[in-house]
Design an enzyme around this catalytic site. Structure first.
Site, PDB file in Angstrom:
ATOM      1  N   HIS A 293       5.588   6.375  -0.605  1.00  0.00           N
ATOM      2  CA  HIS A 293       6.350   5.171  -0.933  1.00  0.00           C
ATOM      3  C   HIS A 293       5.485   3.934  -0.742  1.00  0.00           C
ATOM      4  CE1 HIS A 293       6.678   5.585   3.435  1.00  0.00           C
ATOM      5  NE2 HIS A 293       6.704   4.249   3.447  1.00  0.00           N
TER       6      HIS A 293
ATOM      7  N   HIS B 281       0.839  -1.192   0.000  1.00  0.00           N
ATOM      8  CA  HIS B 281       0.000   0.000   0.000  1.00  0.00           C
ATOM      9  C   HIS B 281       0.877   1.246   0.000  1.00  0.00           C
ATOM     10  CE1 HIS B 281       1.094  -0.617   4.235  1.00  0.00           C
ATOM     11  NE2 HIS B 281       1.069   0.709   4.300  1.00  0.00           N
TER      12      HIS B 281
HETATM   13  P1  AMP Z   1       4.336   2.457   5.422  1.00  0.00           P
HETATM   14  O1  AMP Z   1       4.921   1.406   4.543  1.00  0.00           O
HETATM   15  O2  AMP Z   1       3.417   3.396   4.685  1.00  0.00           O
HETATM   16  O3  AMP Z   1       3.738   1.909   6.676  1.00  0.00           O
HETATM   17  O4  AMP Z   1       5.533   3.412   5.858  1.00  0.00           O
HETATM   18  C1  AMP Z   1       6.640   2.897   6.534  1.00  0.00           C
HETATM   19  C2  AMP Z   1       7.164   3.931   7.478  1.00  0.00           C
HETATM   20  O5  AMP Z   1       7.727   5.015   6.765  1.00  0.00           O
HETATM   21  C3  AMP Z   1       6.099   4.528   8.371  1.00  0.00           C
HETATM   22  O6  AMP Z   1       6.216   3.969   9.653  1.00  0.00           O
HETATM   23  C4  AMP Z   1       6.425   5.997   8.368  1.00  0.00           C
HETATM   24  O7  AMP Z   1       6.523   6.479   9.682  1.00  0.00           O
HETATM   25  C5  AMP Z   1       7.785   6.069   7.707  1.00  0.00           C
HETATM   26  N1  AMP Z   1       8.150   7.342   7.142  1.00  0.00           N
HETATM   27  C6  AMP Z   1       9.280   7.942   7.497  1.00  0.00           C
HETATM   28  N2  AMP Z   1       9.397   9.127   6.886  1.00  0.00           N
HETATM   29  C7  AMP Z   1       8.320   9.291   6.103  1.00  0.00           C
HETATM   30  C8  AMP Z   1       7.888  10.344   5.227  1.00  0.00           C
HETATM   31  N3  AMP Z   1       8.581  11.445   5.015  1.00  0.00           N
HETATM   32  N4  AMP Z   1       6.717  10.162   4.575  1.00  0.00           N
HETATM   33  C9  AMP Z   1       6.013   9.043   4.759  1.00  0.00           C
HETATM   34  N5  AMP Z   1       6.372   8.030   5.583  1.00  0.00           N
HETATM   35  C10 AMP Z   1       7.522   8.141   6.256  1.00  0.00           C
END
Ligand code: AMP
Length: 280
Positions: free
Chosen positions: A220, A132
């Site tokens: 991402h 996701h």
């Molecule tokens: P997710 O795969 O969407 O759960 O994201 C993984 C991790 O990336 C999350 O725990 C976010 O806290 C971290 N993250 C760190 N920096 C960022 C940023 N600038 N924008 C979005 N997510 C971030």
């Protein structure tokens, strides 16, 4: 050769092989495991079995990245359960996040397998089983807020058009508590639409005094993750990771984008879907 190196190499051989019935290692645990474990009703998004069993020809040059002198892997079973909650579980608190779901293609799934194998002598990576792009942080919603929060999110998506996202370079992320590290594609097409969505979601969250998304969002899609802050170790191997990625891109040039027709919200064990307006 160390047991785990043999595992990595045999995994690679499976992609090149033609008749093995062994299963490619499949998803084991979720990146958002706090959510699932709090209220899991077993309705996890999962890959179709035959997708997991599929074999792809291994892009050339990847096998050479695996050294037969890799140190032995020491299995630490405590790590499997060693996940740390981002916030304490309390009755009536529902972990909630809004995201753009992505069903992984065979190629993306295979790339994740190869990254797990590439790192396995140093870091125990897990494949993300619910791919996701997050458009909110994970927040805590009180149970009696759920209906009005979902109503407000639903309103935000009325008339919102479907869009495309493109997967760019692989980057390393850690969660705020530095309890987990992720490798994911940075999104390089569709960020304008994702930004618009986060702005709308921030407004919904503000009504519940919940925190907005990152002030410097880095959209991402995580494809593998591990416990702890392993960013330094992973960054040291990033040139190999990028090489693997580039080989996959070269071998499968048209795989690195997705059409987004819905946004979803996971709230405890509840999954809400918000369809976007498709071109007529
Ligand atoms: P997710 O795969 O969407 O759960 O994201 C993984 C991790 O990336 C999350 O725990 C976010 O806290 C971290 N993250 C760190 N920096 C960022 C940023 N600038 N924008 C979005 N997510 C971030």
């Amino acid at each position: 050769m160390a047991a785990v190196s043999k595992g990595a190499l045999s995994l690679l051989q499976e992609y090149d092989g033609d008749s093995s019935e062994d299963e490619v290692p499949g998803p084991r645990v979720s990146t958002k495991r706090e959510l699932k474990n709090d209220h899991d009703d077993g309705t996890q998004k999962s890959l179709k079995k035959d997708e997991r069993n599929g074999r792809l020809p291994l892009p050339s040059d990847i096998s050479s990245l695996f050294s037969s002198t890799s140190p032995a892997h020491v299995d630490e079973p405590k790590l499997h359960g060693g996940r740390i909650r981002s916030f304490p579980h309390e009755r009536g608190n529902w972990s909630t996040y809004v995201f753009v779901p992505y069903v992984p293609s065979l190629v993306v799934n295979s790339l994740a397998d190869v990254l797990v194998a590439l790192m396995e002598s140093d870091i125990q990576l897990e494949k993300t089983d619910d791919l996701h792009v997050s458009v909110t942080r994970t927040v805590v919603l009180r149970h009696h807020w759920i209906d009005s929060f979902i109503e407000s999110v639903q309103k935000s998506f009325n008339g919102f058009p479907s869009f495309s996202i493109g997967f760019g370079a692989l980057k390393v992320f850690t969660n705020e508590e530095k309890t987990r590290t992720f490798i994911g594609f940075s999104i390089d097409i569709g960020c304008d639409k994702l930004s618009k969505i986060t702005q709308e979601m921030d407004k919904c969250l503000a009504d519940f005094k919940l925190p907005p998304f990152y002030s410097n969002p880095s959209f991402h899609m995580s494809i593998v993750w591990c416990i702890g802050d392993k960013s330094k170790e992973i960054l040291r191997k990033m040139s190999s990771v990028e090489l693997v990625h580039q080989q996959f891109v070269k071998a499968h040039p048209s795989e690195w984008h997705a059409e987004i027709n819905q946004v979803q919200c996971k709230c405890g064990n509840k999954l809400f879907s918000f369809p976007l307006v498709q071109d007529v």
